[in-house]
Scaffold this active site. Structure first.
Site, PDB file in Angstrom:
ATOM      1  N   HIS A  35       1.084  -1.218   0.306  1.00 28.77           N
ATOM      2  CA  HIS A  35      -0.179   0.076  -0.428  1.00 28.77           C
ATOM      3  C   HIS A  35       0.705   1.542  -0.127  1.00 28.77           C
ATOM      4  CE1 HIS A  35       0.218   0.683   4.662  1.00 28.77           C
ATOM      5  NE2 HIS A  35      -0.090  -0.950   4.892  1.00 28.77           N
ATOM      6  N   ASP A  56       0.007   3.973   1.088  1.00 29.81           N
ATOM      7  CA  ASP A  56      -1.089   5.401   1.539  1.00 29.81           C
ATOM      8  C   ASP A  56       0.165   5.339   3.493  1.00 29.81           C
ATOM      9  OD1 ASP A  56      -2.284   2.879   2.295  1.00 29.81           O
ATOM     10  OD2 ASP A  56      -2.744   3.909   3.925  1.00 29.81           O
ATOM     11  N   ASP A 105       6.535   1.016   7.019  1.00 30.07           N
ATOM     12  CA  ASP A 105       5.103   0.550   6.632  1.00 30.07           C
ATOM     13  C   ASP A 105       4.452   1.515   6.212  1.00 30.07           C
ATOM     14  OD1 ASP A 105       2.731  -0.406   6.579  1.00 30.07           O
ATOM     15  OD2 ASP A 105       1.581   0.831   9.001  1.00 30.07           O
ATOM     16  N   GLU A 117      -5.247   1.459   2.307  1.00 31.21           N
ATOM     17  CA  GLU A 117      -5.398   0.825   3.531  1.00 31.21           C
ATOM     18  C   GLU A 117      -5.306   0.816   4.433  1.00 31.21           C
ATOM     19  OE1 GLU A 117      -2.713  -2.896   6.102  1.00 31.21           O
ATOM     20  OE2 GLU A 117      -2.196  -0.365   5.683  1.00 31.21           O
ATOM     21  N   GLU A 118      -4.845   1.970   4.884  1.00 31.42           N
ATOM     22  CA  GLU A 118      -4.684   2.026   6.855  1.00 31.42           C
ATOM     23  C   GLU A 118      -5.638   3.189   7.466  1.00 31.42           C
ATOM     24  OE1 GLU A 118      -2.013   1.569   7.907  1.00 31.42           O
ATOM     25  OE2 GLU A 118      -0.781   1.689   7.615  1.00 31.42           O
ATOM     26  N   GLU A 168       4.311  -6.284   3.751  1.00 33.75           N
ATOM     27  CA  GLU A 168       4.271  -5.313   5.350  1.00 33.75           C
ATOM     28  C   GLU A 168       5.321  -6.077   5.761  1.00 33.75           C
ATOM     29  OE1 GLU A 168       2.079  -3.064   6.105  1.00 33.75           O
ATOM     30  OE2 GLU A 168      -0.099  -3.979   5.292  1.00 33.75           O
ATOM     31  N   HIS A 225       3.223   2.679  12.764  1.00 32.51           N
ATOM     32  CA  HIS A 225       1.986   3.582  13.608  1.00 32.51           C
ATOM     33  C   HIS A 225       2.717   4.081  14.401  1.00 32.51           C
ATOM     34  CE1 HIS A 225      -1.324   1.289  12.093  1.00 32.51           C
ATOM     35  NE2 HIS A 225      -0.320   1.973  11.427  1.00 32.51           N
TER      36      HIS A 225
END
Length: 383
Positions: free
Chosen positions: A80, A82, A112, A144-145, A169, A355
């Site tokens: 992903h 984003d 990530d 995705e997030e 990932e 995150h």
């Protein structure tokens, strides 16, 4: 051409410098168009055919599919584009400037998971794509997030059926073949307000919610007793009551009460099955108080995911890495890509960095990740 491709670290730097934050809050949400353009240009320079797919229902978000080679099957490498928003007060570095320090590459998306595309592009320098016996696909998705809208839409609309897929990932290069899903719902009860001195003239939504919670907790026990998958650390579906709000004053009968809850289903449990179990659990309240209880999704549901443990992809990757596949509790886009072909989750960096402020990827992952990507391309696209 390949000589037009920037050095690995400059690719990485450009990816991190291009913001692509996904957020449910419109003020924070950003388009990924600039990042998609970057990737598309680089893959075109490598001789790939590139398709850019607008994703409906998003704020100017796009998927990108780069492909090379002919025929059926082949390998899909996916990730992903984003990132999550960042807390400016907790970062000690500029999130959009790639910084190398003490064996770590710092920046928002280093682990990530924008960095995975830098690894793919760098590995492809040494691959003659004109000699592939089977096609190679690179998928870059949107959102995705938040909603996973990009992967959902791609899986719904594509005719591709590769032999297998790897989603990059951050798994610390430990292959993951299964994870739980995630369903989050809002249970809302509409009562009837009134003065607390005359309870019979109102319907107290908190009292009805108390009844509903009792039935939900019975469902939690049923899930724990009925469903098991011993490979997971928590080997049963979990159900959590996460947030509740109701009423506005101690001397008023509560007119509305809302509960937020989630369920993390095991692989193999369908979303229809779970919705049926929840509706059955709440049926006594709904029947006693018609029209007063509703159930709404807080987020689009994510099913559980599992790649068959005896699939060739599992065997090949376990042999290349010298490590057995694992199962994890967090969610990825794998359930949607798995509808196309057997899928593993496998990439550089640690999920513990996802995150987090001062997100980083350790430089020790650079060489083995590059080697792994080259090896899986050779195995699944050259033979």
């Amino acid at each position: 051409m390949k000589n037009k491709l920037p050095p690995f670290i400059e690719i990485y730097r450009a990816l991190i410098a291009t913001p692509s934050i996904s957020a449910t809050e419109e003020a924070l949400d950003q388009s990924n168009a600039d990042l998609i353009t970057l990737l598309a240009d680089w893959f075109k320079d490598l001789g790939f055919n590139v398709e850019v797919q607008p994703v409906p229902g998003t704020r100017n978000k796009f998927n990108m599919l780069a492909s090379t080679g002919q025929g059926a099957g082949g390998l899909l490498l996916a990730g992903h584009t984003d990132t999550v928003p960042f807390d400016d007060g907790r970062w000690t570095r500029d999130p959009f400037t790639l910084t190398e320090h003490d064996g770590k590459l710092y920046g928002l998306g280093t682990a990530d998971m924008k960095g995975f595309f830098a690894f793919i592009l760098d590995a492809l320098r040494d691959v003659d794509v004109t000699k592939l016996a089977k096609p190679l696909y690179i998928l870059a998705t949107a959102d995705e997030e938040t909603s996973m809208a990009g992967a959902r839409y791609f899986a719904e609309t594509t005719a591709l059926r590769p032999d297998c897929a790897i989603i990059g990932e951050p798994t610390s290069l430990q292959p993951v073949r299964a994870h739980k899903g995630h369903i989050s719902n809002a249970i809302r009860i509409q009562g009837q307000s009134g003065h607390s001195s005359d309870p019979a003239r109102g319907v107290n939504a908190i009292e009805l919610m108390h009844d509903a919670i009792g039935h939900i907790l019975q469902l939690r026990d049923k899930l724990k007793e009925r469903y098991h998958y011993e490979a997971f650390t928590v080997p049963y579906p979990t159900l959590n009551l996460g947030h509740i709000h109701g009423g506005d004053a101690s001397n008023r009968i509560c007119a509305c009460c809302e509960l937020h809850m989630d369920i993390r289903p095991l692989p193999g449990m369908t979303l229809n099955e779970l919705n049926g179990l929840l509706n059955d659990a709440l049926a006594p309240v709904s029947e006693r108080w018609p029209g007063r209880l509703t159930v709404d999704e807080l987020h689009p549901p994510i099913p559980g995911y599992e790649c068959p443990p005896n699939h060739q992809l599992v065997e090949v990757v376990e042999k290349l890495l010298g490590a057995k596949t694992e199962v994890v509790n967090y969610c990825t886009e794998a359930p949607f890509i798995q509808t196309l072909c057997p899928t593993l989750v496998l990439g550089p960096g640690s999920i513990n960095q996802a995150h987090q402020p001062d997100e980083y990827l350790e430089t020790r992952f650079i060489k083995p990740t590059r080697e792994l990507i080259t090896q899986v391309i050779h195995h699944f696209c050259w033979h």
